[in-house]
Design an enzyme around this catalytic site. Structure first.
Site, PDB file in Angstrom:
ATOM      1  CE  LYS A  21      42.106  42.632 117.017  1.00 56.88           C
ATOM      2  NZ  LYS A  21      42.305  42.087 118.364  1.00 56.88           N
TER       3      LYS A  21
ATOM      4  CB  SER B 198      40.025  44.102 120.735  1.00 56.19           C
ATOM      5  OG  SER B 198      40.997  43.151 120.498  1.00 56.19           O
TER       6      SER B 198
ATOM      7  CB  ALA C 226      38.604  49.315 129.599  1.00 56.16           C
TER       8      ALA C 226
END
Lengths: 342, 342, 342, 342
Positions: free
Chosen positions: B144, B212, B324
């Site tokens: 993250k 992410s 991605a």
């Protein structure tokens, strides 16, 4: 009995009619077109002008009695494209037969009502008869039906009447459901006498209906596709249909694909309906399509089911349409695959 | 070597921490938690406060050195849920080992730069070493990472510096790519010396990275998962990974699922990345994810790939994350499946 | 009679509670807070987790009997901010008095019904009485009320009951209307006996109601503000209210601003409601807020009315809330301005 | 010198050409049309097919050398409408003069570059000369310019060239800015030699430029409007322009409206540009238009500024266009009001 061939081509925009040239290269003349069935890249909802744009540019280029059915929304991997349904050369049998037609124009206050369903039932019944097939030979009835805009709502109110709903987006669902019930009655999946009750309970459904709403028309455009899947058919084309039970029902898709494979067939086109399960869950797990105020549930559903189908058939030019009220079981959707056999 | 178990539970909202009770029923204590990895139901983009809400409510309930990784976006059929990574009882081998950590905080102007990638590379390298596994045993590195808000952009400009981009949404992609390059370097998929060049060409990628971005943090949260897939492992859990080549690559998913089936295994969780092919096409067919100004491409991609994966595994509680860049080949995405063997 | 002061501060995110420090600098203690009224930057619709996030972080920092009212949506120029209503020091008269409270929790199937309206009416009546003012001295009743999520809808159906609507977004409107009718009854704008009829015809409205729905609560949070505008009031604060007739009613805003100017006053805060005219037209011209399937009408309305008000008062930290059902005339909205006099 | 009249009419959809009949009722023939300038109800962004639809239906109905300029986006209160610019009867002076033209087609890789700006500068210069007015008499230059779709991006890359940006939405901004710089050069607001530098610094701006991007064209459509505001003009029409300093600059609108009132004038049409301040703040207060990943900033800006202008002029049929890069000061936008004098 009208024998038909089916061809599909990608488009570069909703205004792109260049597939006509590819149709010509494939040996067909525009005069043979029965239907242009397209996926356009708008939001698929009330203010989807990609549909209207496609209808405007195509309707001047096809025979007067041909129909257009444009379904908006190519979310996710889906590729904007058109599918042509054309009369076969010299009416030679192909294994597929089709017919197209229109209902009469619906008054705004009739939308979503038993009158709407009844009108569809009558038109489809008459088309099926004209095609010379039995209701169970019909694999797909595709309908483009109207919706209520703010203007149409005002018209209804100005006449002192009640619209079926005051919400323009919800009117799309009401219109699809009434159309689906009409199809179910015509295909004898429900009795004619059940139509009125169906519109109240919103329970009955057709396994072979595929309905899509739009602001660009005030009647219903109807396309009926039949296939004699019993193996007696001549020609190289077949259609088979079986509804998805829910939005992740890969099982039924794989089952049909394996059956096609056994026959040595190759998929030509898939016609599927998709919806967010109205109960807010899929197989017991919560989904968020009905509480996402940024993105209507039909957009979610097309993206997800489109991803599944495109992945399994290895092709993104598939017809996946959102909002499956009465078109397959609740939370699932009708599914029809057209394929070519050796 | 930290042996871990993995459990997942649906949540009723991003603020729902009731899975802690289910974890307890399953015999685990909150103190055993290494990581809470969740899918929350926001837009997964810049202003996704569902992620922040989840982080706020969870961080007070888990050990200080545990990490949270919340990925926004449960488009389509996806079910909001949390996956717990917990230390096994008495550190008994499970077949899976894992470790978590943080990079140091990144200054806003470092985001997306070689410093960012280098910092990630160093942290992941050190975590892998600490775990006592070789880079090729690592099946998944989940990160993250931060993004640039309007405020952070202003901070950078006020210092007379240049942000990597002025577009807050694009900063998410830049952050993910730098994180992925750092992972690729740590897992020896690219050489450490290639990091700077990679950030220019945006070509190299890692097959096992899943990154992410979020506004809710200013460092990177890192989770490393290893599995000895050679069959020597004790315990009942395994992880296997192989990237999807494109967004409709059902083939690789089916391949992994069949391999798992052969081992008598059952899928526990899937970690996948998805993206809109930046070339605007999938296998030559146009998609519209990059020209849809109503809906960001990451939302489209999650819905479509989520539909495909959920359909194939028959479960909507899967971790599908959008964007991605450098996490699998361009247009595809990394894919890791955790499963239970008899 | 509780004399109150009013202060507002911008926030950097829904999780930002730093205005507490500014409140302290301004000489007030958190223990004096009666209400935190905020605009948060979510979509203001069903899945707006910015509201929940704000509620979570604030509720632990304010007195138990204080209320939070977070209204989502800062479209256009609007600045996310919080407005504090605080008890004046030593209860010295300020010209404004206020009181807060809660209704009892509403069962999901009560939402939007006469029970809901009745419960609100009773609570507001009792609060007004407790405040020791007459209904006509009340300038604003601000309410935060629940909505129906997919889960709450399931709960209702599982009990064999009927929800007021199956559409989660529409449930927000139904909840606001029932709350507004309750306020109208409590302020004697309609008779108590008209409540049930009002919920059928959806015609009656209150000129001083401002209601906002959210998933983050199951009761109603109520804030009542009174001002003796007759000039007898002591203190330096005043509130005045008069509804906008439609969404472009600059006239009434200018009228109030000129009145304030005459008194030598300066605007402290504006509380306004905004909505898309349900007839699809404003002064005879079509608007597209009700047919835009990408963007809910409440978002449109906040942006437009927010732009108008912020422009006229020269400040973007104004409380403009979307969905004005029963809060001002149809297509318009209630409007209350709090100002400081010399 | 071409004397023109100006008339505006609402439309019921982007496909509605019925205003032609109203134009006829007003005494004008379609052959007198110089320009059709419309607001259509799409998202105003890359995939706004309402613009293309309007262009398709209108271009067959107006003279070959007339231009269409459709700007998408009628967020908030704005009413979809068309404004006709028509030659006056017998070329009788009206107080307004206008001329229209096209640049040559721009190659995709030229979009947003000095070539683009130069081409616009040359075309506008030549049109102004042809009109026989001085640059300072020009009150408005309205341009419709191309954008980069995924397909055009692919074309550029296939040629081994670099697009100005890889982001289709951002290409709209780049195109608008290059057009605005070209206008600034033609109107002598900047020197011709500053064009290249301007495209690097993105600082210079024109006070009278209004540019809008679309996928529906590959050249630029140009409309130039001049008014002799010194009072020497014959006829009943005037135009005046002065940019808004920021998105809440009610002051300048009120100033122009009061000037018009003094002349006994009545507003006919307003042409305004709006944008989200790129610094993320308006007068020091944060706005959220640049971090809202659900809704592009141009949509926010049109809604807010449209609400302000419509409120102040009491009419929702105003031309408010989003994305004001180089069209007025940063965060503000150009503003031109056309009015009728006794």
């Amino acid at each position: 009995m009208v024998a038909v061939d089916i061809l599909k081509f990608p488009v570069s925009s909703p205004a792109d009619t260049s597939p006509l040239e590819k149709l010509s290269v494939a040996g067909y003349d525009a005069s043979q077109i029965l239907a242009v069935i397209g996926k356009t890249e708008g939001n698929g909802c009330v203010n989807d002008f990609s549909r209207t744009l496609a209808a405007v540019v195509w309707e001047s280029k096809i025979p007067k009695n041909a129909v257009t059915i444009f379904s908006g929304g190519t979310e996710g991997v889906l590729c904007p494209h058109v599918t042509f349904i054309v009369r076969s050369h010299d009416d030679a049998p192909t294994g597929l037969s089709a017919v197209v037609g229109h209902t009469k124009a619906l008054a705004p206050d009739q939308l979503g009502t038993p009158e709407h369903a009844g009108e569809v039932a009558q038109t489809v019944t008459s088309l099926v008869k004209g095609l010379g097939v039995s209701p169970e030979q019909v694999q797909l009835v595709l309908i483009k039906c109207p919706l209520l805009t703010s203007e149409r709502l005002e018209t209804i109110r100005a006449q002192g009447k009640q619209p079926i709903t005051n919400d323009t987006y919800e009117s799309m669902a009401k219109s699809r459901y009434a159309s689906a019930v009409g199809i179910a009655a015509a295909l004898e999946e429900i009795a004619q006498t059940q139509v009125e009750e169906a519109l109240k309970t919103e329970q009955p459904w057709s396994a072979r209906a595929s309905c899509s709403s739009g602001a660009e028309l005030d009647d219903c455009h109807v396309f009926v596709l039949a296939s004699d899947i019993k193996g007696l058919a001549q020609g190289h084309l077949r259609a088979v249909s079986k509804p998805m039970k829910d939005a992740i029902d890969a099982g039924v898709i794989i089952e049909l694909l394996e059956q096609i494979k056994k026959e040595g067939g190759q998929v030509v086109q898939v016609f599927a309906k998709a919806e967010a399960d109205p109960r807010g869950k899929i197989r017991g797990w919560r989904h968020t399509m009905n509480t996402d105020s940024d993105l209507h549930s039909t957009r979610h559903a097309r993206a997800a089911v489109g991803g599944l189908i495109a992945g399994l058939v290895g092709n993104t030019q598939v017809y996946v349409s959102g909002g499956a009220e009465g078109q397959g079981p609740s939370g699932g959707g009708s599914l029809c695959i057209v394929y070519r056999v050796p």
